[in-house]
Design a protein around this motif. Sequence first.
Motif, PDB file in Angstrom:
ATOM      1  N   LEU A 108       0.835  -1.189   0.000  1.00 45.35           N
ATOM      2  CA  LEU A 108       0.000   0.000   0.000  1.00 45.35           C
ATOM      3  C   LEU A 108       0.878   1.249   0.000  1.00 45.35           C
ATOM      4  N   TYR A 111       1.697   2.139  -3.520  1.00 52.56           N
ATOM      5  CA  TYR A 111       0.605   2.840  -4.208  1.00 52.56           C
ATOM      6  C   TYR A 111       0.531   4.285  -3.757  1.00 52.56           C
ATOM      7  N   ARG A 112       0.648   4.480  -2.452  1.00 52.91           N
ATOM      8  CA  ARG A 112       0.546   5.844  -1.922  1.00 52.91           C
ATOM      9  C   ARG A 112       1.694   6.712  -2.426  1.00 52.91           C
ATOM     10  N   TRP A 115       1.326   7.459  -6.151  1.00 52.91           N
ATOM     11  CA  TRP A 115       0.213   8.403  -6.321  1.00 52.91           C
ATOM     12  C   TRP A 115       0.617   9.794  -5.856  1.00 52.91           C
ATOM     13  N   VAL A 119       0.462  12.282  -8.667  1.00 56.68           N
ATOM     14  CA  VAL A 119      -0.842  12.938  -8.712  1.00 56.68           C
ATOM     15  C   VAL A 119      -0.918  14.083  -7.704  1.00 56.68           C
ATOM     16  N   GLN A 120      -0.584  13.793  -6.452  1.00 56.95           N
ATOM     17  CA  GLN A 120      -0.649  14.854  -5.443  1.00 56.95           C
ATOM     18  C   GLN A 120       0.257  16.018  -5.841  1.00 56.95           C
ATOM     19  N   ALA A 160       1.091   2.190 -13.046  1.00 55.54           N
ATOM     20  CA  ALA A 160       0.035   2.437 -14.032  1.00 55.54           C
ATOM     21  C   ALA A 160      -1.162   3.116 -13.388  1.00 55.54           C
ATOM     22  N   SER A 161      -1.533   2.687 -12.186  1.00 54.02           N
ATOM     23  CA  SER A 161      -2.724   3.322 -11.618  1.00 54.02           C
ATOM     24  C   SER A 161      -2.447   4.803 -11.345  1.00 54.02           C
ATOM     25  N   PHE A 164      -2.404   6.516 -14.881  1.00 53.82           N
ATOM     26  CA  PHE A 164      -3.796   6.655 -15.342  1.00 53.82           C
ATOM     27  C   PHE A 164      -4.454   7.845 -14.616  1.00 53.82           C
ATOM     28  N   ALA A 165      -4.275   7.892 -13.302  1.00 48.86           N
ATOM     29  CA  ALA A 165      -4.887   8.966 -12.506  1.00 48.86           C
ATOM     30  C   ALA A 165      -4.429  10.333 -12.994  1.00 48.86           C
TER      31      ALA A 165
ATOM     32  N   LEU B 108      -7.009  18.875  -1.606  1.00 54.46           N
ATOM     33  CA  LEU B 108      -6.165  17.688  -1.590  1.00 54.46           C
ATOM     34  C   LEU B 108      -6.869  16.565  -0.815  1.00 54.46           C
ATOM     35  N   TRP B 115      -9.434   8.792  -3.880  1.00 50.50           N
ATOM     36  CA  TRP B 115      -8.444   7.760  -4.208  1.00 50.50           C
ATOM     37  C   TRP B 115      -8.509   6.617  -3.198  1.00 50.50           C
ATOM     38  N   VAL B 123      -7.206  -2.162  -3.729  1.00 52.07           N
ATOM     39  CA  VAL B 123      -5.939  -2.842  -3.464  1.00 52.07           C
ATOM     40  C   VAL B 123      -6.089  -3.759  -2.245  1.00 52.07           C
ATOM     41  N   GLU B 127      -5.786  -7.689  -2.376  1.00 58.23           N
ATOM     42  CA  GLU B 127      -4.727  -8.368  -1.609  1.00 58.23           C
ATOM     43  C   GLU B 127      -5.277  -9.517  -0.765  1.00 58.23           C
ATOM     44  N   SER B 161      -9.783  11.188 -11.736  1.00 56.39           N
ATOM     45  CA  SER B 161      -8.427  10.678 -11.558  1.00 56.39           C
ATOM     46  C   SER B 161      -8.455   9.381 -10.739  1.00 56.39           C
ATOM     47  N   PHE B 164      -9.865   6.648 -13.175  1.00 54.51           N
ATOM     48  CA  PHE B 164      -8.800   6.266 -14.112  1.00 54.51           C
ATOM     49  C   PHE B 164      -7.810   5.329 -13.407  1.00 54.51           C
ATOM     50  N   ALA B 165      -7.399   5.708 -12.210  1.00 56.02           N
ATOM     51  CA  ALA B 165      -6.436   4.898 -11.457  1.00 56.02           C
ATOM     52  C   ALA B 165      -6.951   3.482 -11.250  1.00 56.02           C
ATOM     53  N   GLY B 168      -6.612   1.479 -14.386  1.00 56.16           N
ATOM     54  CA  GLY B 168      -5.238   1.024 -14.607  1.00 56.16           C
ATOM     55  C   GLY B 168      -4.890  -0.151 -13.706  1.00 56.16           C
ATOM     56  N   LEU B 169      -5.290  -0.033 -12.446  1.00 57.90           N
ATOM     57  CA  LEU B 169      -5.059  -1.124 -11.485  1.00 57.90           C
ATOM     58  C   LEU B 169      -5.742  -2.404 -11.957  1.00 57.90           C
TER      59      LEU B 169
END
Lengths: 243, 243, 243, 243
Positions: A108, A111-112, A115, A119-120, A160-161, A164-165, B108, B115, B123, B127, B161, B164-165, B168-169
């Motif tokens: 995780l 991913y964070r 992202w 993105v952020q 990719a995620s 994509f975002a 934000l 997200w 995720v 998992e 966003s 989209f993410a 992709g995932l």
Amino acid sequence: MDENWPSATCETAGCLMGTHKPLVLVAGAGAGLGQSLLARFEQSGFTPVGLGRSRPVKPVGDFQTLDLTDEAAVPAVISELIAKYGPPKVVVHNTAELVIAPFAQTSLADYRRTWASMVQSAVLVAEATVQPMVDAGGGTFIVSGATASLRGGAKFSAFASAKFALRGLTQSLAREFQPAGVHVCHAILDGIIDTARSRDLHSLDPAKMMKPEDIAEAYWQLAHQPKSTWTHELDLRPASEGF
Amino acid sequence: MDENWPSATCETAGCLMGTHKPLVLVAGAGAGLGQSLLARFEQSGFTPVGLGRSRPVKPVGDFQTLDLTDEAAVPAVISELIAKYGPPKVVVHNTAELVIAPFAQTSLADYRRTWASMVQSAVLVAEATVQPMVDAGGGTFIVSGATASLRGGAKFSAFASAKFALRGLTQSLAREFQPAGVHVCHAILDGIIDTARSRDLHSLDPAKMMKPEDIAEAYWQLAHQPKSTWTHELDLRPASEGF
Amino acid sequence: MDENWPSATCETAGCLMGTHKPLVLVAGAGAGLGQSLLARFEQSGFTPVGLGRSRPVKPVGDFQTLDLTDEAAVPAVISELIAKYGPPKVVVHNTAELVIAPFAQTSLADYRRTWASMVQSAVLVAEATVQPMVDAGGGTFIVSGATASLRGGAKFSAFASAKFALRGLTQSLAREFQPAGVHVCHAILDGIIDTARSRDLHSLDPAKMMKPEDIAEAYWQLAHQPKSTWTHELDLRPASEGF
Amino acid sequence: MDENWPSATCETAGCLMGTHKPLVLVAGAGAGLGQSLLARFEQSGFTPVGLGRSRPVKPVGDFQTLDLTDEAAVPAVISELIAKYGPPKVVVHNTAELVIAPFAQTSLADYRRTWASMVQSAVLVAEATVQPMVDAGGGTFIVSGATASLRGGAKFSAFASAKFALRGLTQSLAREFQPAGVHVCHAILDGIIDTARSRDLHSLDPAKMMKPEDIAEAYWQLAHQPKSTWTHELDLRPASEGF
């Protein structure tokens, strides 16, 4: 400068001080492409300012070391830069955080981190720059995408995620801000960029890698498209790259 | 059950206890669609278990109240469910967190929340469920997308966003796990789902809304596609919907 | 039959003669998939009629031998069929004409033949069937696409350009006729269909081919989607197929 | 000319005669954009040659009047041009044949005409030019797409199916010939081009139309991208255009 560049009324500090050179801001300027972008714009009269975690040994122009995911630092630093140089004419978002791993080995935190890194940081940079560009009469906001912006491959779930975002965000910005004069572009870099790091990591013949200065030229062209022909999305890949 | 369902060896607690009914897990089952999905699968012999923040008044089957973004709770709850019912045959990820606002009014926190609600939860659920499905001989993992999975509209920067993410995932999961026997689907729901909440929010004629039970039927069909014809992506929209 | 099937007023010859079984027309029914489609619909009470150049040895239901690119024959034959059986409830366009060759070895005749075989035939079949379906209260028109509908690969210039064209045509039909009650679908068959001919041509393990009866089941489901959840496009591929 | 332009060995008639200026061929050069393209390339030292049905009053450079769908005339005329000027460095395919009509009012002749006008002509022009460009060390082949290249709208069945076909063909050419040194581009012109004819046909404010000279500049840039950053597809639209 072509006729499409607004001759903004002089109200900013930078302008009042006589700094008439337009500002280009590159977020994610530690690596090869970021520095090449700054060099390309500087060569044609822009004031180049790079932002990033790691200061290059000899940065092109001004360089601000900061974590681009830092929600306090990004607006603070950019607002100081705007006070100093005026609102940017061109902003490039060029951060990347590559993770390649099977799903079971992708945490995780991965991913964070991907992202936040992509993105952020784009949200923070856009928040600090797009409205000032609108107010100054226009500008260009370019986002670097990748092969993974269009295809979620096995082992690329985090990367990719996030890419994509970023593409979804960029489309949304384009649809909101293009009518207000800010050109928003998504460039899909479909290949390996030729940097010292790439040459270490990949066995690929450097002749088949994308040259940072060639990408910089393409971004320069995007930033100078006249208002009647704005590109929102394009791909860029080496002639030798399959797709 | 068609012939494609593996007759797994009986090793799980659920199986040993004689619970032979396959498990369907719906993450995001508080709302209309989630409950309709559980009802559709229950009707054909599945054990329905819903997960979500808000317990429906009369949930279909078992319902576990939890925050699907909670990285401790999700694996713990699902692992208990697997101990009880055996690994799921079908998992549906169906959370949504809609934000519609101009970029300047999107914080934000909005990006993070959309997200986390859609990607982090997917995720965490993947998992906890995909490898058990692989080990049990296969299954289906379905993700609910939206119009914004393919198009980042103005005012949809946070929602698009995240969607989209999620797309992709989902692609990445499909490419990694389909060869291992888990069918991964991305369903693009291109319309307004007819729920009590939709009727309050939208002036649209309910006859032009997507019926939750019709979507549930489509998901049921996806979950029962034979291995020679798996759909990774499809759109679902009302006949009356422009596109 | 679900509730979405209109109970059309009885005005056609077929109806007046008491032929109440709905008609399914498959254009391109000489090969394996065409016959499997007819069998699937016959099994659930449809009157199956196949159209194609080569009459199968033992066709399912009625079979009309004709060149589907023949602009005189197609309307004549279909109009006779409608007089006999009433307007179709379901029409499948399933012709294909594969050319794989380097550009230099692909002649203009190849482009014309692939186009006529796939696009002209679809136009002719749609001209003869869609408005009668509208007038009878609705129906479904399904078009078989391929991997090459989305990607123009090297050596596929003729085939891909025709499959792209067919996809554009199908989208246009969907946008014009779905509001009038005819569901228009584009199914992307991303794999090799298991037929006697495929087994001769390809060294691929038949276990990795798409089974015609599985595709037929998917088309059956598309033809019976309720009006609140129509799919316009979906992909179908073997679990083992990379994408 | 940048360093990427090959300094071909001098073997062609044109070269032997001392005609060192590179050739640009524009197929579909009667209208506004075609002439602007020729002017842009001429301005930077190219020999401009236009091909088309209708000779402009004052054509830029050489103009050959011919039907671009004529399978005898196209190779004959282009082969004469190559004998005279050497193989082209840049070829632009820019024909269009717009049909907007409901499906019932679109005849088979309309489909054939739009297909021949856009696809057959592209095949013929590519057959006559791409291999000579390969043999001469490289070049660029640019195809003009449209909004309808990506979306088959209602009433656009003929136009969209032909533009889709052209996109598929162009992808196929790119994948076959880019490794051999010919850059193949598909430019999606998403807006109305400002020509005398557009101003008659459309009530749109000309300020919201795409300027032919701006499109020409974009094509010029595509034709001069270095080999490390070739664009296969990009969109071009006015800042004011929704998408």
